[in-house]
Write a protein that holds these residues in place. Structure first.
Motif: not given
Length: 130
Positions: A69, A81, A85-86, A91-93, A98
Motif C-alpha cells: 500500500c 486491495f 487498485q491492483r 499507486k495501489a491503496r 481507501m
C-alpha cells in the motif's frame, strides 16, 4: 496432444536458462507457442510471423500474490486491495486506507480555511500525501 500432421519435438530450447530441455519441462502454453514456430504448410507464408521465446516451468515468472500500500506502506495479500487498485501496483491503496479516506469528513475544506475564526490554517490533505 500428439498430432500426426504436425509432430512435437522431443526437446525444446528455453530462452530463460538457455538450455535444451525435454518437452515435459514446459507448460502446454509454451509447447503450443514453440510448435507454432515450426513450419506450418497451412499458414500463409508457411510459418507464423511471430517468433516466440519459450520458457521452461522454472524460468516462467510466478504471479505476484502481494502488494504494498502506498499510504500505509504495508505489504498485504491481493485480497486486501480492490481490483481497480491492483492494476497499478506502484499507486495501489489497500481497502482499509481507501475506507479511511472515504470516511473523512466531507465538510472539511481542502484549503484549510476555517469559517469560524476567519483564519487560514494549513491542514494536511490526501493530495499532500500523494
Amino acid at each position: 496432444m500428439s498430432n500426426p500432421q504436425n509432430p512435437q519435438p522431443k526437446n525444446l530450447y528455453c530462452y530463460g536458462c538457455e538450455k535444451e530441455k525435454p518437452i515435459h519441462s514446459f507448460s502446454k502454453t509454451q509447447i503450443t507457442k514453440a510448435v507454432s514456430n515450426i513450419h506450418n504448410p497451412y499458414a500463409p507464408s508457411g510459418r507464423t510471423t511471430k517468433r516466440h521465446h519459450t520458457l521452461c516451468k522454472q524460468c516462467t515468472p510466478q504471479q505476484n500474490n502481494n502488494l504494498t500500500c502506498m499510504i500505509c506502506t504495508k505489504t498485504m495479500p491481493l485480497e486486501k486491495f480492490a481490483k481497480a487498485q491492483r492494476k497499478n501496483a506502484e499507486k495501489a491503496r489497500c481497502l482499509s486506507c481507501m475506507k479511511k479516506r472515504n470516511e473523512e469528513d466531507p465538510s472539511d475544506s481542502e484549503d484549510g480555511y476555517s469559517d469560524e475564526d476567519d483564519s487560514y490554517e494549513k491542514r494536511e490533505t490526501w493530495d499532500d500525501i500523494l
